[in-house]
Design a protein around this motif. Structure first.
Motif, short mmCIF file in Angstrom:
data_model
loop_
_atom_site.label_atom_id
_atom_site.label_comp_id
_atom_site.label_asym_id
_atom_site.label_seq_id
_atom_site.Cartn_x
_atom_site.Cartn_y
_atom_site.Cartn_z
N CYS A 169 15.97 7.72 -2.96
CA CYS A 169 15.33 6.52 -2.96
C CYS A 169 15.68 5.16 -4.31
N MET B 104 9.67 13.15 0.80
CA MET B 104 8.61 13.26 0.11
C MET B 104 8.29 14.61 -0.56
N LYS C 37 4.95 16.02 -3.91
CA LYS C 37 4.31 15.10 -4.32
C LYS C 37 3.50 16.47 -5.82
N THR D 103 4.35 7.69 12.36
CA THR D 103 3.63 6.30 11.81
C THR D 103 2.60 7.62 10.97
N LEU E 246 2.96 9.78 8.34
CA LEU E 246 3.59 8.93 7.19
C LEU E 246 2.43 8.12 6.55
N ARG E 247 1.91 7.37 7.25
CA ARG E 247 0.64 7.36 6.76
C ARG E 247 -0.73 8.88 5.81
N TYR F 78 0.71 11.26 4.73
CA TYR F 78 1.34 11.75 3.49
C TYR F 78 0.80 10.87 2.05
N GLU F 79 1.09 9.57 2.43
CA GLU F 79 1.24 8.69 1.53
C GLU F 79 -0.08 8.34 0.92
N SER F 80 -1.42 8.52 1.77
CA SER F 80 -2.85 8.46 1.53
C SER F 80 -2.90 9.98 0.57
N TYR G 195 1.63 11.85 -1.47
CA TYR G 195 3.10 12.22 -1.41
C TYR G 195 4.05 11.21 -1.79
N GLU G 196 5.28 11.05 -2.53
CA GLU G 196 6.11 9.26 -2.92
C GLU G 196 7.54 10.24 -2.30
N PRO G 197 8.18 9.84 -1.73
CA PRO G 197 9.75 10.23 -1.25
C PRO G 197 10.47 10.35 -2.47
#
Length: 272
Positions: free
Chosen positions: A90, A111, A113, A250, A253-254, A256-258, A261-263
């Motif tokens: 990334c 991703m 965490k 999507t 992905l949302r 995991y981001e919440s 988790y980061e790519p």
């Protein structure tokens, strides 16, 4: 100036049709970098991948990488590949810009965490170990989805089924008792709502699959299963947890981001 690829070693071939070869990137015969090409072991010999593309620092920003990537695609076409994939960290903004400019689209991403203490589960939710009597039906569904994902990417059904059987035999050699594996069932207020498959991979806890019953989706059970995954990873002694998510998913992905988790790596593909 002419940029070409020059083989640096004999081509490696396997009995099942897979190929690999390394090349120097040359400008008027002078090496300025290197490329490693192979067929993809996950998707069969019709899927190619650029495993490495490196241009030496003094030669960058002169179009060397672009020409080398296009030449690599021609090599893979000659191998009979239908598409090509490439993984990019990334933080490698230069390569991300290159693959995007050449028409590659993101297929999936890894991703990760970091973990601290075990999270609390929502009231009424409880996780338990999957039992042996539940395992066959779960495994059959898991394998069916995996086979279809390979077929959609151009792998023949026979090859997909063979790979699926081999992979699951390797990852789950003893079923529910497989070492380094957590297979869990989530219940909410006494009703089973989903399952989790987590295992050790690359020194972290890795989420292979999270599944919520279709009629019970949209109620937060997926988030709860991810909290269960964190608890299980910590119980295995890991301080990080990772996963793979497809670019078109999507909602996942949302989620995991919440959860923080980061790519770490992005994986791109392009039809040849």
């Amino acid at each position: 100036m002419t940029t070409t690829l020059r083989p640096t070693a004999p081509e490696q071939r396997t009995g099942d049709g897979h190929r690999r070869r390394s090349y120097d990137i040359c400008v008027n015969g002078r090496p300025v970098g290197d490329v490693e090409l192979a067929t993809n072991p996950h998707f069969g010999p019709r899927a190619g991948q650029i495993e490495r593309l490196f241009v030496r620092r003094p030669e960058r920003r002169r179009g060397r990488g672009t020409v080398a990537a296009l030449a690599a695609e021609e090599v893979l076409r000659g191998w009979g590949c239908r598409w090509v994939g490439v993984g990019v960290p990334c933080d490698d903004t230069a390569t991300l810009g290159l693959v995007t400019a050449l028409g590659y689209t993101e297929r999936n991403r890894n991703m990760v965490k970091p973990l601290a203490g075990p999270p609390e589960l929502p009231a009424g939710s409880e996780a338990r170990a999957m039992t042996d009597d539940m395992y066959p039906a779960w495994l059959a569904e898991e394998k069916a989805v995996f086979v279809e994902s390979l077929v959609e990417r151009g792998v023949s059904r026979a090859e997909a089924e063979a790979k699926c059987d081999a992979d699951h035999a390797s990852l789950l050699p003893r079923g529910t008792a497989s070492p380094g594996v957590a297979l869990r069932v989530l219940a909410h207020e006494g009703v089973d709502v989903g399952t989790l498959w987590l295992a050790a991979r690359g020194g972290i806890g890795f989420v292979y699959d999270v599944k919520v019953a279709p009629e019970l989706r949209g109620r937060g059970h997926g988030r709860t299963l991810m909290l269960v995954a964190e608890r299980e990873a910590l119980a295995m002694g890991h301080d990080r947890i990772g996963l793979n998510v497809f670019a078109g998913n999507t909602p996942a992905l949302r989620l995991y981001e919440s959860l923080g988790y980061e790519p770490t790596n992005l994986y791109f593909h392009k039809t040849l």
